[in-house]
Design a protein around this motif. Structure first.
Motif, mmCIF file in Angstrom:
data_model
loop_
_atom_site.group_PDB
_atom_site.id
_atom_site.type_symbol
_atom_site.label_atom_id
_atom_site.label_comp_id
_atom_site.label_asym_id
_atom_site.label_seq_id
_atom_site.Cartn_x
_atom_site.Cartn_y
_atom_site.Cartn_z
ATOM 1 N N ILE A 253 45.289 68.425 27.401
ATOM 2 C CA ILE A 253 46.522 68.843 26.717
ATOM 3 C C ILE A 253 47.690 68.459 27.618
ATOM 4 O O ILE A 253 47.713 68.828 28.799
ATOM 5 C CB ILE A 253 46.533 70.370 26.494
ATOM 6 C CG1 ILE A 253 45.326 70.790 25.655
ATOM 7 C CG2 ILE A 253 47.840 70.819 25.837
ATOM 8 C CD1 ILE A 253 45.024 72.275 25.740
ATOM 9 N N PHE A 254 48.647 67.727 27.058
ATOM 10 C CA PHE A 254 49.833 67.379 27.848
ATOM 11 C C PHE A 254 51.008 68.252 27.435
ATOM 12 O O PHE A 254 51.217 68.509 26.246
ATOM 13 C CB PHE A 254 50.215 65.911 27.619
ATOM 14 C CG PHE A 254 49.327 64.965 28.364
ATOM 15 C CD1 PHE A 254 49.453 64.814 29.732
ATOM 16 C CD2 PHE A 254 48.350 64.244 27.700
ATOM 17 C CE1 PHE A 254 48.624 63.952 30.436
ATOM 18 C CE2 PHE A 254 47.516 63.376 28.382
ATOM 19 C CZ PHE A 254 47.658 63.237 29.758
ATOM 20 N N THR A 255 51.751 68.696 28.422
ATOM 21 C CA THR A 255 52.951 69.460 28.123
ATOM 22 C C THR A 255 54.091 68.998 29.024
ATOM 23 O O THR A 255 53.877 68.196 29.934
ATOM 24 C CB THR A 255 52.666 70.966 28.246
ATOM 25 O OG1 THR A 255 53.826 71.674 27.854
ATOM 26 C CG2 THR A 255 52.319 71.359 29.669
ATOM 27 N N ASN A 256 55.327 69.516 28.753
ATOM 28 C CA ASN A 256 56.479 68.868 29.407
ATOM 29 C C ASN A 256 56.850 69.393 30.790
ATOM 30 O O ASN A 256 57.427 68.674 31.584
ATOM 31 C CB ASN A 256 57.695 68.918 28.477
ATOM 32 C CG ASN A 256 57.985 70.322 28.004
ATOM 33 O OD1 ASN A 256 57.204 71.239 28.284
ATOM 34 N ND2 ASN A 256 59.072 70.518 27.316
ATOM 35 N N THR A 257 56.544 70.655 31.112
ATOM 36 C CA THR A 257 56.964 71.167 32.429
ATOM 37 C C THR A 257 55.792 71.833 33.158
ATOM 38 O O THR A 257 54.813 72.258 32.531
ATOM 39 C CB THR A 257 58.077 72.231 32.296
ATOM 40 O OG1 THR A 257 57.530 73.354 31.599
ATOM 41 C CG2 THR A 257 59.296 71.708 31.567
ATOM 42 N N PHE A 294 37.146 69.633 35.988
ATOM 43 C CA PHE A 294 37.255 69.092 34.633
ATOM 44 C C PHE A 294 36.323 67.890 34.457
ATOM 45 O O PHE A 294 35.591 67.794 33.467
ATOM 46 C CB PHE A 294 38.705 68.704 34.355
ATOM 47 C CG PHE A 294 38.918 68.106 32.992
ATOM 48 C CD1 PHE A 294 38.700 68.858 31.846
ATOM 49 C CD2 PHE A 294 39.325 66.784 32.847
ATOM 50 C CE1 PHE A 294 38.885 68.311 30.580
ATOM 51 C CE2 PHE A 294 39.510 66.224 31.602
ATOM 52 C CZ PHE A 294 39.292 66.989 30.464
ATOM 53 N N LYS A 295 36.320 66.996 35.455
ATOM 54 C CA LYS A 295 35.477 65.801 35.362
ATOM 55 C C LYS A 295 34.006 66.153 35.273
ATOM 56 O O LYS A 295 33.232 65.501 34.582
ATOM 57 C CB LYS A 295 35.691 64.917 36.596
ATOM 58 C CG LYS A 295 36.868 63.984 36.488
ATOM 59 C CD LYS A 295 36.879 63.092 37.705
ATOM 60 C CE LYS A 295 37.862 61.980 37.592
ATOM 61 N NZ LYS A 295 37.911 61.180 38.817
ATOM 62 N N SER A 296 33.616 67.204 36.000
ATOM 63 C CA SER A 296 32.201 67.559 36.028
ATOM 64 C C SER A 296 31.769 68.272 34.740
ATOM 65 O O SER A 296 30.584 68.506 34.530
ATOM 66 C CB SER A 296 31.918 68.470 37.220
ATOM 67 O OG SER A 296 32.598 69.694 37.009
ATOM 68 N N GLY A 297 32.744 68.640 33.899
ATOM 69 C CA GLY A 297 32.415 69.279 32.633
ATOM 70 C C GLY A 297 32.287 70.790 32.720
ATOM 71 O O GLY A 297 32.002 71.453 31.719
ATOM 72 N N VAL A 298 32.483 71.342 33.907
ATOM 73 C CA VAL A 298 32.411 72.803 34.041
ATOM 74 C C VAL A 298 33.561 73.429 33.256
ATOM 75 O O VAL A 298 33.397 74.428 32.564
ATOM 76 C CB VAL A 298 32.513 73.218 35.535
ATOM 77 C CG1 VAL A 298 32.509 74.728 35.694
ATOM 78 C CG2 VAL A 298 31.383 72.577 36.332
ATOM 79 N N PHE A 299 34.741 72.823 33.353
ATOM 80 C CA PHE A 299 35.890 73.253 32.551
ATOM 81 C C PHE A 299 36.149 72.181 31.497
ATOM 82 O O PHE A 299 36.223 70.997 31.821
ATOM 83 C CB PHE A 299 37.118 73.471 33.444
ATOM 84 C CG PHE A 299 37.017 74.728 34.247
ATOM 85 C CD1 PHE A 299 37.721 75.863 33.880
ATOM 86 C CD2 PHE A 299 36.187 74.793 35.355
ATOM 87 C CE1 PHE A 299 37.608 77.040 34.603
ATOM 88 C CE2 PHE A 299 36.062 75.958 36.085
ATOM 89 C CZ PHE A 299 36.776 77.088 35.714
ATOM 90 N N LYS A 300 36.285 72.617 30.244
ATOM 91 C CA LYS A 300 36.359 71.639 29.149
ATOM 92 C C LYS A 300 37.792 71.235 28.821
ATOM 93 O O LYS A 300 38.016 70.316 28.042
ATOM 94 C CB LYS A 300 35.753 72.244 27.876
ATOM 95 C CG LYS A 300 34.362 72.790 28.050
ATOM 96 C CD LYS A 300 33.392 71.669 28.024
ATOM 97 C CE LYS A 300 31.968 72.170 28.024
ATOM 98 N NZ LYS A 300 31.042 71.082 28.312
ATOM 99 N N ILE A 301 38.757 71.996 29.360
ATOM 100 C CA ILE A 301 40.154 71.727 28.994
ATOM 101 C C ILE A 301 40.981 71.488 30.249
ATOM 102 O O ILE A 301 40.951 72.299 31.183
ATOM 103 C CB ILE A 301 40.751 72.930 28.228
ATOM 104 C CG1 ILE A 301 39.918 73.225 26.974
ATOM 105 C CG2 ILE A 301 42.207 72.684 27.860
ATOM 106 C CD1 ILE A 301 40.253 74.557 26.323
ATOM 107 N N LEU A 302 41.726 70.387 30.231
ATOM 108 C CA LEU A 302 42.670 70.126 31.320
ATOM 109 C C LEU A 302 44.072 70.169 30.719
ATOM 110 O O LEU A 302 44.361 69.440 29.764
ATOM 111 C CB LEU A 302 42.416 68.747 31.933
ATOM 112 C CG LEU A 302 43.364 68.360 33.063
ATOM 113 C CD1 LEU A 302 43.048 69.148 34.334
ATOM 114 C CD2 LEU A 302 43.284 66.870 33.368
ATOM 115 N N ILE A 303 44.912 71.057 31.265
ATOM 116 C CA ILE A 303 46.299 71.109 30.784
ATOM 117 C C ILE A 303 47.147 70.484 31.872
ATOM 118 O O ILE A 303 47.130 70.938 33.018
ATOM 119 C CB ILE A 303 46.746 72.553 30.537
ATOM 120 C CG1 ILE A 303 45.739 73.223 29.625
ATOM 121 C CG2 ILE A 303 48.131 72.604 29.916
ATOM 122 C CD1 ILE A 303 45.808 74.699 29.690
ATOM 123 N N ALA A 304 47.878 69.446 31.503
ATOM 124 C CA ALA A 304 48.569 68.680 32.554
ATOM 125 C C ALA A 304 49.965 68.276 32.142
ATOM 126 O O ALA A 304 50.298 68.221 30.950
ATOM 127 C CB ALA A 304 47.745 67.424 32.867
#
Ligand SMILES: Nc1ncnc2c1ncn2[C@@H]1O[C@H](COP(=O)(O)OP(=O)(O)OP(=O)(O)O)[C@@H](O)[C@H]1O
Length: 483
Positions: A253-257, A294-304
Motif C-alpha cells: 500500500i502506498f501513501t503520501n506521508t 514482508f519479503k519472507s511472507g511473515v507479514f503480508k502487507i507493506l505500507i510504504a
C-alpha cells in the motif's frame, strides 16, 4: 529472440543466470548487453520488472572477470533498500569471481564503510548523499580508476525532488575519471534525456522499449472513486476481501506521508492484519527488518511511502494499492510496477477522490491506457465505515502522544545542519516569508473584494435605472387610470 551466448555472454555467466531461472534474455538485455560489452555508454529505458538490473550487472561482471581490480564499478541508486538489492544481484551472479562488494548508504556506520572502501572492493553500490560525504571527508580511497559508472533509476537521481541528489552527484562526478563507461537505466528516462546525455557523453547507445503503453500488459489497472472520508473503509474492505479469497497473498500500500504510513499501519494492525511499514522517518535497521519480514511472507502487507516506489523486486506482490492518487504519472508508473514483474500477473487499485480526477487523467495520458473502475459492494464498505474511522482517530491520538512529530522536527534540523544551514535562522527566515506571503494574500484579497464591489455596483446600476423607469411608468399609468 537471441540467447545469451549469441549476445557475447561468457559460459560461466550463462550458468549463473540459469541457476537464477534466467534462461532467455529480456528485450532490454538483448539490446543493451552487446553494446555494453563493446565498450559503449548505454541508456536503457524499459518497463518496470523487465530485467534492467541484469542488463548492466552481467556485462560488468564479464568485463571484471577479464581484468579484476578495485574499485572497478560504481553503482548509484536513490534508495538504501535498492542499493542492497543491486549488491545482492552482483553477489549471486558474480559468485564464481569471489566478488568483493561494498554498500555505502546513509543510516549505517560511517567508520565501517570507510574501512570497507579502503580495501578496494570490486563493486561499490551507493546512495549519492553518503558516498559524497565519504568523498568530502576521507582520503583513504579513490575512484580514479573506475571503469563503469552506473546510475540506476537515473532520472530520479537527476530530479530535484524532496531529496535532491544533484549536489552530491556533482561531487561524485568530479572524482570519477572522464574515461569510463557510463550506463543509465530507468523505466522513465525520457523527460531527463538531455541531462542524462551530459553524463553519458560518449555517444551513448540508447534503447527504449517500443510499446506505446508504458505499463506492463500483465498489470490489471483499476480505480475506485471514493470520498476522502471513506477511503480507509475501502482499504480495510479490500484487504479483508483479498485475505478471504486468496490463500497466498501479498499487498503493498502506498501513501503520501510518513505519518499517514505509520497511522495506517497501526490501524490495520488494530484489525489484526499482518502489516509492517517502510518510510524515511524509521531507523535504517528497522527499515531493513520490516522489508525482510514482508519479503519472507511473515507479514503480508507493506505500507510504504514513495521510498519503496522504485526498483524493489518482490516477486510475491500480487496487489498494489494507492491510498492516495500519485501527483505525478511517473510515480504512478513506478509504484504499480512493484507488482506484475517478470511476466507475472498483478493488480493495481488506486483510490481516487473527486479532487484527484485530473491526476488520473494525467496518468492515463502518460501511460497511454485507461484505468478501469473496480466494482465494490458499497453497502459492505458502509457497514464498517464508523468502526474504521473511529479506529483511525484512536491511532492518530496514540501517535500524537508519542514523539513522532518531534522526531520529524529533529530530523529536519539534522538535515539542515548537514547542509551547512543554521536551523534557527532558517526557521526565522521561514516565518518572515510566511508573514510576507500572508500580507500579500490579504492585499490580494482586499483588491479582489474592492473589484468585486465595483462590479456589483455596475451590475446594480442598470437594474436601479430600470426599476426607477418601471416605477415612473407605473405611476404614470396609475395617473392615467385614475387609481
Ligand atoms: N531474462 C530474464 N528471464 C527471467 N527473469 C528475469 C530475467 N532477467 C531478470 N529477471 C528477473 O526479473 C525480475 C525483475 O528484474 P529487475 O528487478 O531487474 O527489473 P527492473 O527492470 O530493474 O524493474 P524496475 O524498473 O522496477 O526497477 C528479477 O526478479 C529478475 O531476477
Amino acid at each position: 529472440m537471441s540467447d545469451f551466448s549469441s549476445l557475447g555472454l561468457s559460459d560461466w555467466l550463462i550458468q549463473q543466470c540459469k541457476q537464477m531461472g534466467i534462461n532467455k534474455p529480456t528485450p532490454v538485455q538483448e539490446n543493451c548487453l552487446p553494446a555494453i560489452l563493446q565498450g559503449r555508454d548505454c541508456m536503457g529505458c524499459a518497463k518496470t520488472g523487465s530485467g534492467k538490473t541484469a542488463a548492466f550487472v552481467l556485462p560488468v561482471l564479464q568485463k571484471l572477470s577479464e581484468d579484476p581490480y578495485g574499485i572497478f564499478c560504481l553503482v548509484l541508486t536513490p534508495t538504501r533498500e535498492l542499493a542492497y538489492q543491486i549488491a545482492e544481484q552482483f553477489r549471486v551472479l558474480g559468485k564464481p569471481l569471489a566478488l568483493r562488494d561494498c554498500i555505502i548508504v546513509g543510516g549505517m556506520d560511517m567508520v565501517t564503510q570507510a574501512l570497507e572502501l579502503s580495501k578496494k572492493p570490486h563493486i561499490v553500490v551507493a546512495t549519492p548523499g553518503r558516498l559524497a560525504d565519504h568523498i568530502r571527508s576521507s582520503n583513504t580511497f579513490n575512484m580514479k580508476q573506475i571503469r563503469f559508472l552506473i546510475l540506476d533509476e537515473a532520472d530520479r537521481l537527476l530530479e530535484q525532488g524532496c531529496t535532491d541528489f544533484t549536489k552530491d552527484l556533482e561531487v561524485i562526478l568530479s572524482v570519477v575519471p572522464a574515461k569510463r563507461q557510463t550506463l543509465l537505466f530507468s523505466a522513465t528516462l525520457t523527460d531527463t534525456l538531455q541531462e542524462l546525455k551530459s553524463i553519458a557523453m560518449n555517444k551513448p547507445f540508447f534503447w527504449e522499449s517500443k510499446s506505446e503503453v508504458r505499463t506492463v500488459e500483465e498489470l490489471d489497472q483499476r480505480y475506485i472513486l471514493t470520498p476522502e472520508k471513506v477511503k480507509d473503509a475501502y482499504l480495510v474492505h479490500l484487504i479483508q476481501k483479498f485475505q478471504d479469497e486468496h490463500e497466498d497473498w501479498s499487498i503493498i500500500i502506498f501513501t503520501n506521508t510518513c505519518k499517514n504510513c505509520q497511522i495506517l499501519m497501526m490501524m490495520l494492525r488494530e484489525f489484526d492484519f499482518p502489516a509492517v511499514s517502510l518510510h524515511s522517518m524509521m531507523k535504517q535497521k528497522q527499515r531493513f527488518a520490516n522489508l525482510a519480514k514482508f519479503k519472507s511472507g511473515v507479514f503480508k502487507i507493506l505500507i510504504a511511502t514513495d521510498v519503496a516506489a522504485r526498483g524493489l523486486d518482490i516477486p510475491t506482490v500480487q496487489v498494489v494499492i494507492n491510498h492516495n492518487t500519485p501527483g505525478l504519472p511517473k510515480i504512478y508508473i513506478h509504484r504499480v510496477g512493484r507488482t506484475a514483474r517478470a511476466g507475472r500477473h498483478g493488480v493495481s487499485l488506486t483510490l481516487v477522490t473527486q479532487y484527484d480526477i485530473h491526476l488520473v487523467q494525467a496518468i492515463e495520458g502518460q501511460i497511454q491506457a485507461k484505468l478501469q473502475e473496480y466494482s465494490v459492494e458499497e453497502s459492505e464498505v458502509l457497514k464498517i465505515l464508523t468502526q474504521v474511522n473511529v479506529t483511525r482517530r484512536e491511532c492518530e491520538i496514540k501517535l500524537e502522544s508519542t514523539d513522532f512529530d518531534e522526531k520529524k522536527e529533529i530530523n529536519k534540523r539534522k538535515a539542515m545542519i548537514l547542509e551547512g544551514k543554521d536551523p534557527d535562522l532558517e526557521q526565522k527566515r521561514r516565518e518572515e516569508l510566511e508573514k510576507i506571503r500572508n500580507k500579500r494574500k490579504k492585499f490580494k484579497q482586499r483588491i479582489h473584494e474592492s473589484i468585486q464591489k465595483k462590479q456589483d455596483a455596475i451590475k446594480r446600476k442598470p437594474q436601479k435605472k430600470k426599476r426607477l423607469l418601471q416605477e415612473e411608468g407605473s405611476s404614470h399609468q396609475s395617473h392615467e387610470t385614475g387609481e
